[in-house]
Write an enzyme that holds these catalytic residues in place. Sequence first.
Site, PDB file in Angstrom:
ATOM      1  N   CYS A  79       0.777  -7.334   9.620  1.00 53.41           N
ATOM      2  CA  CYS A  79       0.338  -5.962   9.866  1.00 53.41           C
ATOM      3  C   CYS A  79      -1.139  -5.927  10.267  1.00 53.41           C
ATOM      4  O   CYS A  79      -1.485  -6.348  11.361  1.00 53.41           O
ATOM      5  CB  CYS A  79       0.621  -5.105   8.629  1.00 53.41           C
ATOM      6  SG  CYS A  79       0.681  -3.331   8.977  1.00 53.41           S
ATOM      7  N   HIS A  86       6.368  -6.042   6.760  1.00 56.09           N
ATOM      8  CA  HIS A  86       6.035  -6.511   5.414  1.00 56.09           C
ATOM      9  C   HIS A  86       7.320  -6.972   4.720  1.00 56.09           C
ATOM     10  O   HIS A  86       8.424  -6.682   5.164  1.00 56.09           O
ATOM     11  CB  HIS A  86       5.413  -5.383   4.592  1.00 56.09           C
ATOM     12  CG  HIS A  86       4.056  -4.961   5.057  1.00 56.09           C
ATOM     13  ND1 HIS A  86       2.928  -5.719   4.855  1.00 56.09           N
ATOM     14  CD2 HIS A  86       3.651  -3.842   5.708  1.00 56.09           C
ATOM     15  CE1 HIS A  86       1.875  -5.091   5.350  1.00 56.09           C
ATOM     16  NE2 HIS A  86       2.291  -3.944   5.881  1.00 56.09           N
TER      17      HIS A  86
END
Length: 487
Positions: free
Chosen positions: A336, A433
């Site tokens: 991310c 994630h």
Amino acid sequence: MPGRAIMFQGTGSDVGKSLIVAGLARALANRGLRVCPFKPQNMSNNAAVTGDGGEIGRAQALQARAARVGPSVHMNPVLLKPQSETGAQIVVQGRVAGSARAADYQDLKQSLLASVLESFALMRDEADIVLVEGAGSAAEINLRANDIANMGFARAADIPVALIGDIDRGGVIASLVGTKHVVASDDAAMICGFIVNRFRGDSALFEAGMDAIAARTGWRAFGLVPHFAEAARLPAEDALGLSAKNRAAGHDGPIRIAVPILPHISNFDDLDPLAAERQVDLKRVWPGEALPGDVDLVLLAGSKSTIADLAALRAAGFDIDIAAHIRRGGYVLGLCGGYQMLGRTIADPDGVEGPAGEVPGLGHLDVETRLTPEKHLIAVSGTTFDGVSFAGYEMHMGETTGPDCKRPFARLTDGRADGAMSASGRISGIYAHGLFADDRQRSAWLERLGGSASVLEFEQEVDAVLDRLAVHLEAHLDIDGIIANAR
């Protein structure tokens, strides 16, 4: 008929409120009760995506799991995600509602109370009992006027409070008795009992202490809870937990992974499955330290403020360490915000994270990121470049494009590509994630780094720890008394 409720507040931050609520949620669910966790206001950059397309604090998602119910945005209606030392993004009922400096937020809190009470009523309608968690300290009388997180909520919702103190940090008698004398008498009247948490040693030695607290406060003693060492194996609520895990004894495995710990690190439970692996030596490296020169993988975790954390990374000299690691042929993975840092540039034309502008990235991936006001919140699944399946979630603001995206790290089941890889295949990034919580993906990475396939079933182990925590609390808390005081 709406369920009953009881609130668990603390004498301070990190006294174990989240863990107590999670353990009680599993214990009461095991008794056949419908349980819902609830936290009016949370401050954390460790968040989870809910099935209804929003986000809540990771602690409430864990508590929902403990209660064996799906996470909902109404379990944590106000989530503050720190973006700087003095400001935070405000998430209301799962959606970004804006940002505010800490001083300005104090004036906004009362306007959020209606949303908080609405969410609480919805949770109460779905449960036999709602376990409410406070935030910080019940004795923050300087913030009491507009409070929606502790006594302000308890009074507005008219629910009793159990106060938790942490004996491990010392001064637990003074902190519990002092709370009684510091808070307003009407607030103190909401407290029906107390819990002393994280005791080590012979509990008989503190019987007089429990009696002294009860005598000086008039509150019922709900129990003295011994230290639960396995708490370190559950996701931490905020960065305070990161420092505790850094001090805890880890595994001295042959696979060495280093993670720079930056000021606005987010979704850091991505690290927990790696830390649980016996063949992994996971190094959390703080500014002021150097990244070890002999690691196999440098992992750049997520960030709530990518540009600020990139500046902190450079200030710490981690950029030099990462470049040296790459020259030695090591692997680098960005998750991310860490993925965004690996590119050539990060542009913020709308001032999402601060003043509008553009900064150079680390330049190890030929990609560019443009931060956008819209937040992506979605569960994802797919297959990575090596043909291994995975499931996780996206939680980010920004779009990344460029030549290296033609070598995507993953292909999602909805057809989208996610992430990018360098031509060498040793530098990569992905928005998803939860990658390492998937046993298949974790095994693939361990083998790629010279180890063997994982024998750890991570998600099952988290559930097993919650079961053992429930047994622990059943043995040391007066759970029947706690239930009897709920209303």
